[in-house]
Design an enzyme around this catalytic site. Structure first.
Site, PDB file in Angstrom:
ATOM      1  N   HIS A  63       0.831  -1.202   0.000  1.00 50.83           N
ATOM      2  CA  HIS A  63       0.000   0.000   0.000  1.00 50.83           C
ATOM      3  C   HIS A  63       0.867   1.253   0.000  1.00 50.83           C
ATOM      4  CE1 HIS A  63      -3.539  -2.409   0.942  1.00 50.83           C
ATOM      5  NE2 HIS A  63      -2.754  -3.087   1.764  1.00 50.83           N
ATOM      6  N   ALA A  96       9.965 -23.849   5.475  1.00 44.30           N
ATOM      7  CA  ALA A  96       8.624 -23.528   5.966  1.00 44.30           C
ATOM      8  C   ALA A  96       8.518 -22.073   6.401  1.00 44.30           C
ATOM      9  CB  ALA A  96       8.278 -24.443   7.138  1.00 44.30           C
ATOM     10  N   ALA A 114      13.978 -21.534   6.798  1.00 42.04           N
ATOM     11  CA  ALA A 114      12.627 -21.453   7.359  1.00 42.04           C
ATOM     12  C   ALA A 114      12.464 -20.168   8.165  1.00 42.04           C
ATOM     13  CB  ALA A 114      12.360 -22.671   8.244  1.00 42.04           C
TER      14      ALA A 114
END
Length: 158
Positions: A63, A96, A114
């Site tokens: 934004h 992950a 991860a």
């Protein structure tokens, strides 16, 4: 999807995918369950043979934060720099819960640890980790890179 190669695995029923028309995934790449993809006007391009752990997030836009006298919520106008592509080159492995944000390119055969939050681009053969992500080390020496690329070229010919 904008493009998908052969033997691509995407788990759409257990993932959140917005802007699929700007998503390209090349041959043999796997997007597992709980992947989150927000493709704005900018694309997400994933190369060949990429692996991702569960919970990875890709966001190609954000934004405007520079408008005075208006909440961010109320500002619907975007600038070109608010939406930038993400490029994941061939052979990348992300662990992950990795988050990759707009304007990032991850170089081929890199590893993203991860939990990393990637806000800038990294060259091929990088091992990347942290919040924000930084280069932890290179996977190979220059000599090993030359040998790796020679072997990969021979392998891909067969």
């Amino acid at each position: 999807m904008k493009f998908h190669g052969k033997h691509v695995v995407v788990r759409p029923m257990s993932s959140l995918i917005r802007g699929i028309e700007n998503l390209s995934v090349d041959d043999y790449s796997i997007l597992p369950s709980t992947t989150t993809i927000y493709c704005t006007k900018a694309p997400l391009i994933i190369g060949k043979k990429c692996l991702f752990g569960p919970g990875c997030t890709f966001i190609t836009g954000d934004h405007r934060t520079d408008v005075i006298g208006m909440h961010i919520y109320d500002c619907n106008e975007k600038r070109q720099e608010n939406d930038l592509p993400i490029v994941i080159e061939d052979g990348v492995w992300c662990g992950a819960n990795v988050t990759i944000l707009k304007g990032v390119t991850i170089g081929k055969d890199s590893i993203v640890a991860a939990g990393a939050v990637v806000t800038k681009s990294f060259p091929p053969y990088s091992i990347i980790g942290g919040v924000p992500a930084k280069l932890l080390k290179k996977r190979f020496t220059e000599e090993q890179i030359q040998e790796h690329e020679r072997l990969m070229s021979d392998y891909e010919k067969n």
